[in-house]
Design a protein around this motif. Structure first.
Motif, mmCIF file in Angstrom:
data_model
loop_
_atom_site.group_PDB
_atom_site.id
_atom_site.type_symbol
_atom_site.label_atom_id
_atom_site.label_comp_id
_atom_site.label_asym_id
_atom_site.label_seq_id
_atom_site.Cartn_x
_atom_site.Cartn_y
_atom_site.Cartn_z
ATOM 1 N N THR A 84 -19.236 22.302 -31.542
ATOM 2 C CA THR A 84 -18.601 23.514 -31.050
ATOM 3 C C THR A 84 -17.734 23.135 -29.847
ATOM 4 O O THR A 84 -17.700 21.980 -29.436
ATOM 5 C CB THR A 84 -19.665 24.572 -30.679
ATOM 6 O OG1 THR A 84 -18.991 25.792 -30.368
ATOM 7 C CG2 THR A 84 -20.528 24.138 -29.520
ATOM 8 N N SER A 85 -17.051 24.096 -29.289
ATOM 9 C CA SER A 85 -16.257 23.808 -28.088
ATOM 10 C C SER A 85 -17.194 23.601 -26.903
ATOM 11 O O SER A 85 -18.347 24.032 -26.901
ATOM 12 C CB SER A 85 -15.294 24.955 -27.793
ATOM 13 O OG SER A 85 -16.024 26.094 -27.399
ATOM 14 N N ARG A 132 -11.527 22.341 -26.450
ATOM 15 C CA ARG A 132 -10.649 23.222 -27.210
ATOM 16 C C ARG A 132 -9.225 22.691 -27.170
ATOM 17 O O ARG A 132 -8.759 22.179 -26.157
ATOM 18 C CB ARG A 132 -10.672 24.636 -26.629
ATOM 19 C CG ARG A 132 -11.893 25.426 -27.040
ATOM 20 C CD ARG A 132 -11.793 26.855 -26.583
ATOM 21 N NE ARG A 132 -12.962 27.610 -27.023
ATOM 22 C CZ ARG A 132 -13.495 28.586 -26.331
ATOM 23 N NH1 ARG A 132 -12.988 28.936 -25.170
ATOM 24 N NH2 ARG A 132 -14.544 29.228 -26.798
ATOM 25 N N MET A 133 -8.553 22.849 -28.290
ATOM 26 C CA MET A 133 -7.148 22.474 -28.447
ATOM 27 C C MET A 133 -6.922 20.952 -28.362
ATOM 28 O O MET A 133 -5.808 20.509 -28.139
ATOM 29 C CB MET A 133 -6.258 23.208 -27.439
ATOM 30 C CG MET A 133 -6.390 24.717 -27.505
ATOM 31 S SD MET A 133 -6.103 25.438 -29.144
ATOM 32 C CE MET A 133 -4.354 25.219 -29.307
ATOM 33 N N HIS A 134 -7.998 20.183 -28.554
ATOM 34 C CA HIS A 134 -7.897 18.722 -28.604
ATOM 35 C C HIS A 134 -8.541 18.231 -29.894
ATOM 36 O O HIS A 134 -9.549 18.774 -30.333
ATOM 37 C CB HIS A 134 -8.594 18.076 -27.409
ATOM 38 C CG HIS A 134 -7.879 18.300 -26.126
ATOM 39 N ND1 HIS A 134 -8.115 19.401 -25.330
ATOM 40 C CD2 HIS A 134 -6.917 17.579 -25.509
ATOM 41 C CE1 HIS A 134 -7.333 19.336 -24.270
ATOM 42 N NE2 HIS A 134 -6.592 18.250 -24.347
ATOM 43 N N VAL A 135 -7.972 17.186 -30.473
ATOM 44 C CA VAL A 135 -8.502 16.626 -31.706
ATOM 45 C C VAL A 135 -9.783 15.858 -31.419
ATOM 46 O O VAL A 135 -9.837 15.031 -30.513
ATOM 47 C CB VAL A 135 -7.480 15.679 -32.375
ATOM 48 C CG1 VAL A 135 -8.085 15.025 -33.615
ATOM 49 C CG2 VAL A 135 -6.201 16.426 -32.731
ATOM 50 N N ALA A 136 -10.815 16.142 -32.206
ATOM 51 C CA ALA A 136 -12.066 15.387 -32.156
ATOM 52 C C ALA A 136 -12.252 14.734 -33.519
ATOM 53 O O ALA A 136 -11.983 15.355 -34.551
ATOM 54 C CB ALA A 136 -13.241 16.311 -31.848
ATOM 55 N N PRO A 142 -11.000 22.588 -32.245
ATOM 56 C CA PRO A 142 -11.534 23.932 -31.996
ATOM 57 C C PRO A 142 -10.531 24.756 -31.184
ATOM 58 O O PRO A 142 -9.794 24.217 -30.359
ATOM 59 C CB PRO A 142 -12.804 23.670 -31.187
ATOM 60 C CG PRO A 142 -12.596 22.352 -30.541
ATOM 61 C CD PRO A 142 -11.619 21.586 -31.387
ATOM 62 N N PHE A 143 -10.499 26.055 -31.449
ATOM 63 C CA PHE A 143 -9.638 26.954 -30.680
ATOM 64 C C PHE A 143 -10.382 28.260 -30.464
ATOM 65 O O PHE A 143 -11.224 28.657 -31.266
ATOM 66 C CB PHE A 143 -8.293 27.186 -31.383
ATOM 67 C CG PHE A 143 -8.404 27.688 -32.791
ATOM 68 C CD1 PHE A 143 -8.442 29.050 -33.069
ATOM 69 C CD2 PHE A 143 -8.478 26.797 -33.859
ATOM 70 C CE1 PHE A 143 -8.544 29.514 -34.365
ATOM 71 C CE2 PHE A 143 -8.588 27.254 -35.167
ATOM 72 C CZ PHE A 143 -8.623 28.610 -35.419
ATOM 73 N N GLN A 144 -10.085 28.932 -29.386
ATOM 74 C CA GLN A 144 -10.790 30.155 -29.002
ATOM 75 C C GLN A 144 -10.430 31.293 -29.947
ATOM 76 O O GLN A 144 -9.282 31.465 -30.321
ATOM 77 C CB GLN A 144 -10.438 30.507 -27.554
ATOM 78 C CG GLN A 144 -11.383 31.480 -26.895
ATOM 79 C CD GLN A 144 -11.020 32.938 -27.136
ATOM 80 O OE1 GLN A 144 -9.876 33.277 -27.393
ATOM 81 N NE2 GLN A 144 -12.001 33.801 -27.067
ATOM 82 N N CYS A 171 -16.346 32.411 -28.851
ATOM 83 C CA CYS A 171 -16.383 32.000 -30.255
ATOM 84 C C CYS A 171 -15.196 31.080 -30.519
ATOM 85 O O CYS A 171 -14.208 31.106 -29.787
ATOM 86 C CB CYS A 171 -16.309 33.203 -31.183
ATOM 87 S SG CYS A 171 -17.834 34.129 -31.278
ATOM 88 N N ASP A 172 -15.333 30.308 -31.563
ATOM 89 C CA ASP A 172 -14.276 29.361 -31.907
ATOM 90 C C ASP A 172 -13.915 29.432 -33.377
ATOM 91 O O ASP A 172 -14.751 29.720 -34.226
ATOM 92 C CB ASP A 172 -14.721 27.923 -31.605
ATOM 93 C CG ASP A 172 -14.865 27.674 -30.131
ATOM 94 O OD1 ASP A 172 -13.860 27.801 -29.418
ATOM 95 O OD2 ASP A 172 -15.979 27.366 -29.687
#
Length: 180
Positions: free
Chosen positions: A9-10, A30-34, A43-45, A53-54
Protein backbone atom coordinates in the motif's frame (compact mmCIF):
# COMPACT_ATOMS: atom_id res chain seq x y z
CA UNK A 1 -3.26 -10.30 6.38
CA UNK A 2 -3.57 -12.45 9.45
CA UNK A 3 -2.03 -15.32 7.45
CA UNK A 4 1.23 -13.46 6.86
CA UNK A 5 0.58 -12.43 3.27
CA UNK A 6 2.48 -9.30 2.33
CA UNK A 7 0.16 -6.37 1.63
CA UNK A 8 1.46 -3.46 -0.41
CA UNK A 9 0.00 0.00 0.00
CA UNK A 10 1.12 3.62 0.03
CA UNK A 11 3.26 4.89 2.89
CA UNK A 12 0.34 7.07 4.04
CA UNK A 13 -2.02 4.09 4.39
CA UNK A 14 0.64 1.86 5.92
CA UNK A 15 1.26 4.38 8.72
CA UNK A 16 -2.44 4.19 9.70
CA UNK A 17 -2.81 0.40 9.75
CA UNK A 18 -3.18 -0.99 13.23
CA UNK A 19 -1.24 -4.20 13.61
CA UNK A 20 -3.45 -6.90 15.12
CA UNK A 21 -2.13 -10.23 13.87
CA UNK A 22 1.43 -9.18 13.00
CA UNK A 23 0.42 -8.03 9.53
CA UNK A 24 3.20 -7.58 7.04
CA UNK A 25 2.46 -4.32 5.26
CA UNK A 26 4.90 -2.75 2.87
CA UNK A 27 4.59 0.95 2.15
CA UNK A 28 5.28 2.48 -1.26
CA UNK A 29 5.67 6.14 -2.13
CA UNK A 30 2.61 7.50 -3.88
CA UNK A 31 3.21 8.54 -7.47
CA UNK A 32 6.51 6.61 -7.58
CA UNK A 33 7.19 3.31 -9.34
CA UNK A 34 7.77 0.34 -7.04
CA UNK A 35 9.03 -3.00 -8.35
CA UNK A 36 7.30 -6.04 -6.91
CA UNK A 37 8.76 -9.09 -8.60
CA UNK A 38 8.17 -8.55 -12.33
CA UNK A 39 5.43 -5.96 -11.70
CA UNK A 40 5.80 -2.19 -11.72
CA UNK A 41 3.27 -0.55 -9.40
CA UNK A 42 2.40 3.10 -8.89
CA UNK A 43 0.04 3.88 -6.00
CA UNK A 44 -2.03 7.07 -6.19
CA UNK A 45 -4.46 8.68 -3.76
CA UNK A 46 -8.17 7.98 -4.23
CA UNK A 47 -10.76 10.28 -2.61
CA UNK A 48 -12.84 8.22 -0.15
CA UNK A 49 -14.77 10.33 2.36
CA UNK A 50 -11.67 11.62 4.13
CA UNK A 51 -10.14 8.13 4.56
CA UNK A 52 -6.73 7.33 3.09
CA UNK A 53 -7.25 5.00 0.11
CA UNK A 54 -5.22 4.21 -2.95
CA UNK A 55 -5.67 3.18 -6.54
CA UNK A 56 -2.90 1.45 -8.43
CA UNK A 57 -1.45 1.55 -11.92
CA UNK A 58 0.14 -1.87 -12.45
CA UNK A 59 2.35 -2.88 -15.39
CA UNK A 60 3.54 -6.33 -16.35
CA UNK A 61 4.89 -7.67 -19.64
CA UNK A 62 2.18 -10.37 -19.92
CA UNK A 63 -0.90 -8.30 -19.04
CA UNK A 64 0.15 -4.81 -20.06
CA UNK A 65 -1.16 -1.92 -18.02
CA UNK A 66 -3.89 -2.40 -15.39
CA UNK A 67 -5.75 0.46 -13.73
CA UNK A 68 -7.20 -0.60 -10.35
CA UNK A 69 -9.48 1.79 -8.44
CA UNK A 70 -11.90 0.91 -5.66
CA UNK A 71 -13.18 2.72 -2.57
CA UNK A 72 -13.02 5.98 -4.47
CA UNK A 73 -15.58 8.68 -5.09
CA UNK A 74 -13.81 9.63 -8.33
CA UNK A 75 -10.37 9.57 -9.92
CA UNK A 76 -8.55 12.89 -9.99
CA UNK A 77 -5.84 11.70 -12.40
CA UNK A 78 -5.86 11.58 -16.19
CA UNK A 79 -4.89 8.15 -17.50
CA UNK A 80 -6.00 8.86 -21.07
CA UNK A 81 -2.47 8.64 -22.49
CA UNK A 82 -1.29 5.66 -20.42
CA UNK A 83 -2.39 2.92 -22.83
CA UNK A 84 -4.56 1.10 -20.31
CA UNK A 85 -5.16 -2.53 -21.29
CA UNK A 86 -7.29 -3.59 -18.33
CA UNK A 87 -9.36 -1.64 -15.83
CA UNK A 88 -10.81 -2.83 -12.56
CA UNK A 89 -12.93 0.06 -11.36
CA UNK A 90 -15.49 0.55 -8.64
CA UNK A 91 -19.02 1.08 -9.92
CA UNK A 92 -20.86 1.08 -6.61
CA UNK A 93 -24.25 2.72 -7.17
CA UNK A 94 -26.53 4.73 -9.39
CA UNK A 95 -28.11 7.88 -8.03
CA UNK A 96 -31.52 6.81 -9.29
CA UNK A 97 -31.41 3.79 -6.91
CA UNK A 98 -30.54 5.79 -3.79
CA UNK A 99 -33.18 6.28 -1.11
CA UNK A 100 -31.78 9.46 0.44
CA UNK A 101 -34.42 9.65 3.19
CA UNK A 102 -33.96 6.04 4.40
CA UNK A 103 -30.55 6.39 6.07
CA UNK A 104 -28.90 9.80 5.68
CA UNK A 105 -25.60 8.80 7.32
CA UNK A 106 -25.10 5.80 5.06
CA UNK A 107 -26.21 7.80 2.02
CA UNK A 108 -23.60 10.49 2.75
CA UNK A 109 -20.91 7.80 3.00
CA UNK A 110 -22.02 6.31 -0.33
CA UNK A 111 -22.04 9.71 -2.05
CA UNK A 112 -18.64 10.79 -0.67
CA UNK A 113 -16.81 7.49 -0.65
CA UNK A 114 -17.94 5.39 -3.58
CA UNK A 115 -18.02 5.75 -7.34
CA UNK A 116 -21.37 6.38 -9.01
CA UNK A 117 -22.20 4.82 -12.38
CA UNK A 118 -21.96 8.09 -14.34
CA UNK A 119 -18.58 8.91 -12.75
CA UNK A 120 -17.34 5.43 -13.62
CA UNK A 121 -18.54 5.85 -17.20
CA UNK A 122 -16.71 9.17 -17.57
CA UNK A 123 -13.49 7.56 -16.32
CA UNK A 124 -13.84 4.62 -18.70
CA UNK A 125 -14.47 6.99 -21.61
CA UNK A 126 -11.11 8.64 -20.92
CA UNK A 127 -9.20 5.34 -21.02
CA UNK A 128 -11.15 3.79 -23.90
CA UNK A 129 -8.82 3.00 -26.78
CA UNK A 130 -7.93 0.18 -29.16
CA UNK A 131 -5.54 -1.04 -26.47
CA UNK A 132 -8.30 -1.64 -23.90
CA UNK A 133 -8.97 -5.38 -23.47
CA UNK A 134 -11.17 -5.66 -20.37
CA UNK A 135 -13.13 -3.65 -17.83
CA UNK A 136 -14.09 -5.20 -14.51
CA UNK A 137 -16.70 -3.46 -12.38
CA UNK A 138 -15.97 -3.76 -8.67
CA UNK A 139 -17.62 -3.11 -5.31
CA UNK A 140 -21.24 -2.89 -6.52
CA UNK A 141 -23.80 -2.04 -3.87
CA UNK A 142 -26.43 -4.71 -3.26
CA UNK A 143 -29.08 -2.04 -2.53
CA UNK A 144 -28.05 0.78 -4.84
CA UNK A 145 -26.67 -1.05 -7.85
CA UNK A 146 -27.74 -3.27 -10.72
CA UNK A 147 -24.96 -5.49 -12.11
CA UNK A 148 -26.64 -6.24 -15.44
CA UNK A 149 -27.57 -2.62 -16.12
CA UNK A 150 -24.10 -1.36 -15.14
CA UNK A 151 -22.37 -3.93 -17.38
CA UNK A 152 -24.63 -3.10 -20.33
CA UNK A 153 -24.08 0.65 -19.99
CA UNK A 154 -20.30 0.21 -19.86
CA UNK A 155 -20.42 -2.14 -22.87
CA UNK A 156 -22.12 0.65 -24.85
CA UNK A 157 -19.12 2.91 -24.22
CA UNK A 158 -16.32 0.60 -25.33
CA UNK A 159 -15.37 -1.35 -28.43
CA UNK A 160 -17.21 -4.65 -28.94
CA UNK A 161 -13.94 -6.59 -28.37
CA UNK A 162 -13.59 -5.26 -24.80
CA UNK A 163 -14.63 -7.83 -22.18
CA UNK A 164 -16.85 -6.04 -19.64
CA UNK A 165 -17.54 -8.05 -16.50
CA UNK A 166 -18.86 -7.62 -12.98
CA UNK A 167 -16.84 -8.96 -10.05
CA UNK A 168 -18.56 -11.80 -8.24
CA UNK A 169 -17.42 -13.98 -5.37
CA UNK A 170 -15.44 -16.99 -6.61
CA UNK A 171 -15.08 -15.74 -10.20
CA UNK A 172 -11.59 -15.52 -11.67
CA UNK A 173 -10.60 -13.55 -14.77
CA UNK A 174 -7.50 -13.98 -16.90
CA UNK A 175 -5.87 -10.72 -17.92
CA UNK A 176 -3.68 -10.83 -20.99
CA UNK A 177 -2.60 -8.60 -23.82
CA UNK A 178 -3.68 -10.88 -26.64
CA UNK A 179 -7.44 -11.36 -27.06
CA UNK A 180 -7.12 -15.15 -27.64
Amino acid sequence: MKYGIKCYTSDEVQERIETIYGEKTIGMNRMHVAKIGSFQVIPFQSPHNGTECDGFLIKHEKIGCLLFITDAEYCKYDFSKMGINHAMIECNYSEDYLDVEENQGKTNHVLQGHMELQTCKRLIQTINSLMLRSVGLLHLSSQNGNPERFREEIEELVDCDVDVWVAEKGIERELRLEPF
